[in-house]
Design a protein around this motif. Structure first.
Motif, short mmCIF file in Angstrom:
data_model
loop_
_atom_site.label_atom_id
_atom_site.label_comp_id
_atom_site.label_asym_id
_atom_site.label_seq_id
_atom_site.Cartn_x
_atom_site.Cartn_y
_atom_site.Cartn_z
N VAL A 37 0.93 -1.39 0.00
CA VAL A 37 0.05 -0.09 0.13
C VAL A 37 0.85 1.17 0.11
N VAL A 38 0.67 1.97 -0.98
CA VAL A 38 1.36 3.44 -0.94
C VAL A 38 0.52 4.73 -0.47
N VAL A 39 1.04 5.03 0.62
CA VAL A 39 0.26 6.37 1.25
C VAL A 39 0.52 7.42 0.35
N GLY A 40 -0.72 8.16 0.16
CA GLY A 40 -0.75 9.40 -0.67
C GLY A 40 -0.68 10.83 -0.12
N ARG A 41 -1.14 10.80 1.43
CA ARG A 41 -1.14 12.29 1.83
C ARG A 41 -0.86 11.75 3.64
#
Length: 245
Positions: free
Chosen positions: A103-107
């Protein structure tokens, strides 16, 4: 949206896939997959990983499924890109792959509620989180030598946006060693879902854009040897190729 991060003519740049399998670079250059050096598609500040997040994997290791997320940190030194090479240490008995949805965190994410978790995710990629079982100590608590060796976590090839992936809790995972399927699973079988994990982790720490959560692997751990080609594949995200030496 699907994008990669590569080195081309000595410059680090983004790339997007074309329908014919080649890559389009921002300056209009079209390159073959073999013409570039593939880099991890994101440069995280923090990597949080899950142990035993699939009950069938816990069972094959003779451990009980955890009652709460079993977390550990990984260093950025572990990451390599698509088509990279990973060293099997001399003298070890068991080293195996682990196909994982990353999972890539966006903010910035702090005290996120599960029902809003996907608002904080920009996309997903594939991680192959190799483990050297010889170095495991006592109960399943990965020490530094198990999960923090240099170049032992291939990542990529792509970051695929949350919107394009759709429901991340309904994706098939497969691993191939030298072309033979050796691992299959479904993200719907996670013990702790992605929304639950984001809420749990951000209750006590802040995640920044680009940070990663590696969500665990299903059963199917097979020992790998020098010379093996290992491909980890996740539906709607891609195929991550790695070589053992």
């Amino acid at each position: 949206m699907k994008r990669a991060r590569v080195a081309w003519n000595g410059t680090v740049t983004d790339a997007v896939p074309l329908d014919d399998g080649r890559l389009l670079l921002p300056d209009g250059t079209v390159a073959a997959e073999s013409d570039v050096i593939w880099l991890p598609p994101v440069e995280p500040r923090t990597i949080v990983a899950l142990g035993l997040n699939y009950a069938d994997h816990a069972g094959e290791l003779s451990f009980a499924a955890p009652k709460e997320p079993l977390l550990f940190f990984k260093g950025k030194n572990t990451l390599i890109g698509h088509r990279g090479r990973t060293v099997r240490p001399d003298g070890v008995n068991v080293m195996h792959y682990e196909c994982e949805l990353a999972v890539v965190v966006g903010r910035p994410a702090r005290r996120v509620k599960a029902e809003r978790a996907y608002d904080y995710i920009c996309g997903y990629t594939i991680a192959n989180d190799y483990a050297v079982r010889d170095y495991l100590e006592n109960y399943y608590r990965p020490n530094f030598r198990v999960k923090n060796r240099d170049r032992t976590t291939p990542l990529g090839p792509w970051i695929v946006s949350h919107e394009e992936v759709g429901d991340p809790m309904a994706l098939r995972l497969r691993t191939y060693v030298n072309g033979t399927v050796v691992q299959e699973g479904d993200t719907g079988d996670m013990i702790f879902s992605i929304p639950h994990l984001l809420e749990y982790i951000t209750e006590f720490m802040t995640l920044a854009p680009g940070d990663l959560i590696l969500t665990g692997t299903p059963k199917g751990a097979v020992n790998v040897q020098p010379g093996d080609e290992v491909v980890t594949e996740i539906e709607r995200i891609g195929r991550l190729v790695n070589y053992i030496e």
